[in-house]
Design an enzyme around this catalytic site. Structure first.
Site, short mmCIF file in Angstrom:
data_model
loop_
_atom_site.label_atom_id
_atom_site.label_comp_id
_atom_site.label_asym_id
_atom_site.label_seq_id
_atom_site.Cartn_x
_atom_site.Cartn_y
_atom_site.Cartn_z
N LYS A 198 -34.53 -31.75 65.33
CA LYS A 198 -33.33 -31.65 66.33
C LYS A 198 -33.78 -30.58 67.52
O LYS A 198 -34.10 -29.50 67.05
CB LYS A 198 -32.05 -31.21 65.40
CG LYS A 198 -30.86 -30.89 66.44
CD LYS A 198 -29.66 -30.86 65.81
CE LYS A 198 -29.75 -29.39 65.29
NZ LYS A 198 -28.27 -28.95 64.60
N ARG B 191 -22.93 -31.23 59.59
CA ARG B 191 -23.63 -30.94 58.36
C ARG B 191 -23.46 -29.23 58.16
O ARG B 191 -23.89 -28.58 57.16
CB ARG B 191 -25.18 -31.19 58.78
CG ARG B 191 -25.90 -30.74 59.87
CD ARG B 191 -26.49 -29.21 59.69
NE ARG B 191 -27.29 -29.09 60.76
CZ ARG B 191 -27.92 -27.95 61.06
NH1 ARG B 191 -27.24 -26.84 60.45
NH2 ARG B 191 -28.99 -27.71 61.75
N ASP C 94 -9.37 -14.56 64.73
CA ASP C 94 -10.27 -14.49 65.91
C ASP C 94 -10.84 -13.22 66.18
O ASP C 94 -9.85 -12.60 66.51
CB ASP C 94 -9.85 -15.35 67.04
CG ASP C 94 -10.70 -15.54 68.16
OD1 ASP C 94 -11.27 -16.82 68.15
OD2 ASP C 94 -10.90 -14.78 68.99
N GLN D 33 -17.04 -24.57 65.50
CA GLN D 33 -17.44 -24.79 64.16
C GLN D 33 -16.09 -24.55 63.02
O GLN D 33 -16.28 -25.10 61.76
CB GLN D 33 -18.49 -23.75 63.60
CG GLN D 33 -19.12 -23.96 62.42
CD GLN D 33 -19.69 -25.17 61.99
OE1 GLN D 33 -19.57 -25.70 60.92
NE2 GLN D 33 -20.25 -25.94 63.08
N SER E 212 -26.62 -19.07 55.62
CA SER E 212 -26.94 -20.29 56.09
C SER E 212 -27.42 -20.55 57.52
O SER E 212 -26.64 -20.25 58.38
CB SER E 212 -25.74 -21.38 55.93
OG SER E 212 -26.21 -22.58 56.42
#
Length: 330
Positions: A70, A113, A163, A141, A301
């Site tokens: 990617k 994903r 936020d 996201q 992650s």
């Protein structure tokens, strides 16, 4: 004549179901842990510091018989030109022949994903009785993270959204969120400290370069899925949280160089050896995840190319069956 499939952004929205993406990402983590999934070195280049950059994540999935990459570009001045700041493509190849299989628009697929990854971290590391999620960040996201989390955490009752820049953004996000469940209350929050103290699962997805959440705010038993740190210098949570937590990641090499654990390691607060394992080792039963309701767990992650390859392969296979996308002579 060889043919490849080209899938647009709209094609991927029609083709990919969240549940199958979550299952695919779990399998990716298992394959990486077992060695049949291999991650190649990350390529990153800044065209102009803080203005424009690109990165390439790549690898191979032996069980699927496919490899690929990617490429994502970020050009911060694009919105002023009426263009998206972030763009990317996924390219897939047949492992047995090296021939290209397809080219896929990456934006929606990346969201799916990444959301799946955050939820998988909580599925295997959060307390079983977790009821309250805090989403830190209300950008693009956030929708994927909340949607995936409420798919895997069946007992979820409240979702706080914070936020870091603008409370109105959190309010606006919730008003527009399309995947609300009647069983869950969605609440915009201004007081981050109180929200952290009242949350069981915390997902961070911001571009922050300084900690937003401090150690003294965090209650025993909290799980963090840290999704925002994907470049050197980024940091979303106080490194002192890491010192007293159980640490897991998707890729150790990326985590220590560009992930949430990088700053803590560079400061000497933690060491690389404090990372218990990659998440795939927990899924495969090689290591324990949470062992007590009092454990604080952190899943860093950083994102790996195998996730995009797996999601892209699913999209291509479905596209062939139901005749979606464009088949191109190559």
């Amino acid at each position: 004549m060889h043919k490849i499939f080209v899938l647009s952004e709209e094609d991927t929205r029609q083709l990919l179901e969240l549940e199958e993406v979550i299952e695919a990402i779990e399998n990716v983590y298992k394959e990486k842990a077992s060695g049949s999934g291999k991650v190649f070195p990350l390529v990153f280049h800044e065209f102009e510091k803080g203005v424009a950059d690109m990165d390439i994540k790549s690898g191979t999935l032996d069980k699927m018989g496919v490899y690929g990459l990617k490429l994502v570009s970020w050009f911060g001045n694009n919105p002023s030109k009426g263009l998206p700041s972030l763009s990317g493509i996924v390219m897939l190849f047949d492992s047995s022949t090296g021939l290209p299989i397809g080219t896929i628009s990456a934006e929606h697929m990346t969201g799916m994903r990444t959301g799946a990854a955050g939820a998988i971290g909580a599925k295997y590391l959060a307390r079983n009785n977790s009821e309250v999620m805090l989403m830190v960040g209300s950008g693009h996201q956030a929708s994927y993270q909340i949607r995936a989390m409420q798919t895997v955490i069946k007992g979820l009752k409240k979702v706080f959204v914070y936020d870091p820049i603008n409370f109105e953004s959190a309010k606006g996000f919730i008003s527009k969120f399309e995947y609300k469940l009647d069983s869950i209350e969605y609440i915009p929050v201004q007081d981050l400290e109180t929200s952290v103290a009242n949350s069981d699962i915390i997902v961070t997805a911001t571009p922050s370069k300084k900690p937003l959440i401090m150690k003294e705010w965090v209650k025993a038993g909290t799980h963090f899925s840290c999704m925002g740190s994907d470049m050197s210098g980024k940091q979303e949570i106080d490194e002192n949280i890491l010192k007293s937590a159980k640490l897991f990641t998707d890729d150790i090499l990326q985590s220590v160089s560009v992930g949430e654990f990088e700053v803590g390691i560079n400061n000497g607060t933690i060491t690389k050896e404090d990372i218990i394992c990659e998440i795939g080792d927990v899924l495969n039963g090689e290591y324990d995840g949470r062992t007590s309701d009092n454990d604080i767990t952190v899943f860093d992650s950083t994102g790996i190319g195998l996730q995009d390859i797996a999601a892209g392969y699913i999209a291509i296979q479905k596209a062939k069956k139901i005749n979606i996308g464009t088949e191109v002579k190559f």
